[in-house]
Write an enzyme that holds these catalytic residues in place. Structure first.
Site, PDB file in Angstrom:
ATOM      1  N   ASP A 251      25.333  52.487  72.748  1.00 48.31           N
ATOM      2  CA  ASP A 251      24.203  51.994  73.559  1.00 48.31           C
ATOM      3  C   ASP A 251      24.538  50.654  74.218  1.00 48.31           C
ATOM      4  O   ASP A 251      23.824  50.208  75.114  1.00 48.31           O
ATOM      5  CB  ASP A 251      22.930  51.875  72.704  1.00 48.31           C
ATOM      6  N   GLU A 252      25.631  50.015  73.771  1.00 49.49           N
ATOM      7  CA  GLU A 252      25.949  48.679  74.292  1.00 49.49           C
ATOM      8  C   GLU A 252      26.324  48.713  75.776  1.00 49.49           C
ATOM      9  O   GLU A 252      26.307  47.685  76.450  1.00 49.49           O
ATOM     10  CB  GLU A 252      27.047  48.019  73.442  1.00 49.49           C
TER      11      GLU A 252
HETATM   12  P1  TYD Z   1      27.892  43.887  64.652  1.00 54.95           P
HETATM   13  O1  TYD Z   1      27.775  44.556  63.321  1.00 54.95           O
HETATM   14  O2  TYD Z   1      29.151  43.204  65.022  1.00 54.95           O
HETATM   15  O3  TYD Z   1      27.506  45.000  65.732  1.00 54.95           O
HETATM   16  P2  TYD Z   1      27.248  44.844  67.346  1.00 54.95           P
HETATM   17  O4  TYD Z   1      27.644  43.504  67.778  1.00 54.95           O
HETATM   18  O5  TYD Z   1      28.127  45.895  67.893  1.00 54.95           O
HETATM   19  O6  TYD Z   1      25.780  45.104  67.512  1.00 54.95           O
HETATM   20  O7  TYD Z   1      26.721  42.832  64.771  1.00 54.95           O
HETATM   21  C1  TYD Z   1      25.358  43.194  64.595  1.00 54.95           C
HETATM   22  C2  TYD Z   1      24.508  41.962  64.857  1.00 54.95           C
HETATM   23  O8  TYD Z   1      24.784  40.984  63.832  1.00 54.95           O
HETATM   24  C3  TYD Z   1      24.827  41.273  66.173  1.00 54.95           C
HETATM   25  O9  TYD Z   1      23.623  40.738  66.709  1.00 54.95           O
HETATM   26  C4  TYD Z   1      25.769  40.142  65.779  1.00 54.95           C
HETATM   27  C5  TYD Z   1      25.278  39.765  64.391  1.00 54.95           C
HETATM   28  N1  TYD Z   1      26.329  39.240  63.470  1.00 54.95           N
HETATM   29  C6  TYD Z   1      26.115  38.032  62.784  1.00 54.95           C
HETATM   30  O10 TYD Z   1      25.053  37.379  62.932  1.00 54.95           O
HETATM   31  N2  TYD Z   1      27.095  37.573  61.962  1.00 54.95           N
HETATM   32  C7  TYD Z   1      28.264  38.239  61.778  1.00 54.95           C
HETATM   33  O11 TYD Z   1      29.140  37.754  61.013  1.00 54.95           O
HETATM   34  C8  TYD Z   1      28.452  39.486  62.456  1.00 54.95           C
HETATM   35  C9  TYD Z   1      29.730  40.270  62.298  1.00 54.95           C
HETATM   36  C10 TYD Z   1      27.458  39.948  63.291  1.00 54.95           C
END
Ligand code: TYD
Ligand code: NAD
Length: 349
Positions: free
Chosen positions: A132-133
């Site tokens: 979806d990104e």
């Molecule tokens: P992520 O699991 O990397 O998936 P995506 O960026 O593809 O959605 O991240 C999910 C959400 O969590 C995103 O808003 C970024 C946030 N996040 C943090 O706050 N801290 C972290 O260490 C990580 C990896 C992600």
């Protein structure tokens, strides 16, 4: 016997898809092609490795000669393409790696399928798994539908958007039979601990800080990975040719609320005093270009194919946490070696 090529089947979602196809379809031979990058792990599919309708092939989708040979040897009837570089933070550090695998690698597969199937597309299908990104970010309101214009913001989502466009273009230009799905954030067993949920589970187990980006008010729509695998199975078999479906959990959470829920469940599971894990929450500098909100309207796949998520978030999260607590050896294995230097680079300063 139909021959189905699944790419990226040693990764997180791919391992669930491979397992489902091998077990459910004895009439298919499943070839799992994976380069075994840092994200690929044969332990993820150990339980089915000796099945007679399963073959693992180690190889790189960007290797044109190798892929052409593989198609010529096996003459696949279908492709379910999941292999990709999948982590946004890594795409910010090394965007070209994402162009190479996600765009160029997808092109190599498209060319191989086109060459192999040209003139006889009957019964053939190229299924491209996307995210979806590609739609970019939502504000406080609204949902992504299949007609939302593409507007990617990260190198990861731009590379996935590009590969989606090429898949459609091969459908329009060469008549390649394809189907494409754009899914929201998955979670569940075998998720590599660089993504939010498994990273935080691992850090809670090890009493390490929980690095919340920015103010933690970013929203994601979470789907249990086995429900995604069910949707993939359904779309592969019953999805309309040359069509696209959104898949989502009807399950939006602000990161900070999700992290607090995770902390509460982990405290209970680990027999720690209430509030212990929340003390690990640490606000850190934000991700550049951080998309505010993703949320999927999955009405089309629900109406046309009858799909809907089978577990609630609380049930899925509990299953996930139980799996990680029962598989600490898996966690220790994937967090040894290169993981430590990745972690240090990503989370220092
Ligand atoms: P992520 O699991 O990397 O998936 P995506 O960026 O593809 O959605 O991240 C999910 C959400 O969590 C995103 O808003 C970024 C946030 N996040 C943090 O706050 N801290 C972290 O260490 C990580 C990896 C992600
Ligand atoms: P993952 O990073 O866990 O696994 C990717 C797999 O692809 C690994 O096994 C890796 O070894 C393999 N791979 C990488 N480069 C390769 C190459 N050049 N040749 C062959 N194999 C290679 O990813 P995932 O989270 O399981 O995602 C799978 C697919 O689903 C990706 O296309 C991703 O864009 C898409 N997707 C993921 C999510 C999510 O929340 N994880 C959501 C929607 C869509």
């Amino acid at each position: 016997m139909k021959k189905i090529l699944i790419t990226g089947g040693a990764g997180f979602i791919g391992s669930h898809v491979v397992r489902r196809f091998v077990k459910r379809y004895p009439q298919y031979h499943i070839f799992n092609l994976d380069a075994l990058t840092y994200a690929g792990n044969l332990e993820n599919i150990k339980d089915i490795e000796n099945e007679s309708n399963y073959t693992f092939v180690k190889g790189d989708i960007t290797d044109e000669v190798f892929i052409a040979d593989l198609f010529a040897t096996h003459d696949f009837d279908g492709v379910v393409h999941l292999a990709a570089e999948s982590h946004v933070d890594r795409s910010i550090v090394d965007p070209l790696a994402f162009v190479k695998t996600n765009v160029f690698g997808t092109m190599i597969l498209l060319n191989a399928a086109k060459k192999q199937w040209q003139g006889n597309f009957e019964g053939k299908r190229f299924y491209h798994i996307s995210t979806d990104e590609v739609y970019g970010t939502l504000g406080a309101e609204g949902l992504f539908t299949e007609t939302t214009p593409y507007d990617p913001n990260s190198p990861y989502s731009a590379s996935k958007a590009s590969s989606d466009h090429f898949v459609r273009a091969y459908g329009e230009t060469y008549g390649l039979p394809y189907v494409l799905t754009n899914c929201s954030n998955n979670y569940g067993p075998f998720h590599f601990p660089e993504k939010l949920i498994p990273l935080f589970i691992n850090n809670i187990i090890n009493n390490k800080p929980l690095p919340v980006y920015g103010d933690g008010k970013y929203t994601r729509d979470w789907l249990f990975v086995e429900d995604h695998a069910v949707a993939i199975d359904l779309v592969f078999h019953e999805g309309k040719n040359h069509d696209t479906y959104n898949i989502g959990g009807f399950n939006e959470w602000q990161n900070i609320d999700l992290v607090k829920l995770l902390c509460q469940i982990m405290d209970t599971k680990l027999g720690r005093e209430k509030g212990t894990s929340e003390q690990l929450i640490t606000y850190v500098k934000d991700r550049p270009g951080h998309d505010l909100r993703y949320a999927i309207d999955a009405t089309k796949i629900n109406k046309e194919l009858g799909w809907q998520p089978s577990v609630t978030f609380e049930q899925g999260l509990e299953k996930t946490i139980d799996w990680y607590l029962a598989n600490t050896a898996w966690l220790e294995n994937v967090t040894s070696g290169a993981y430590a230097s990745y972690y240090e680079k990503q989370y220092t300063n």
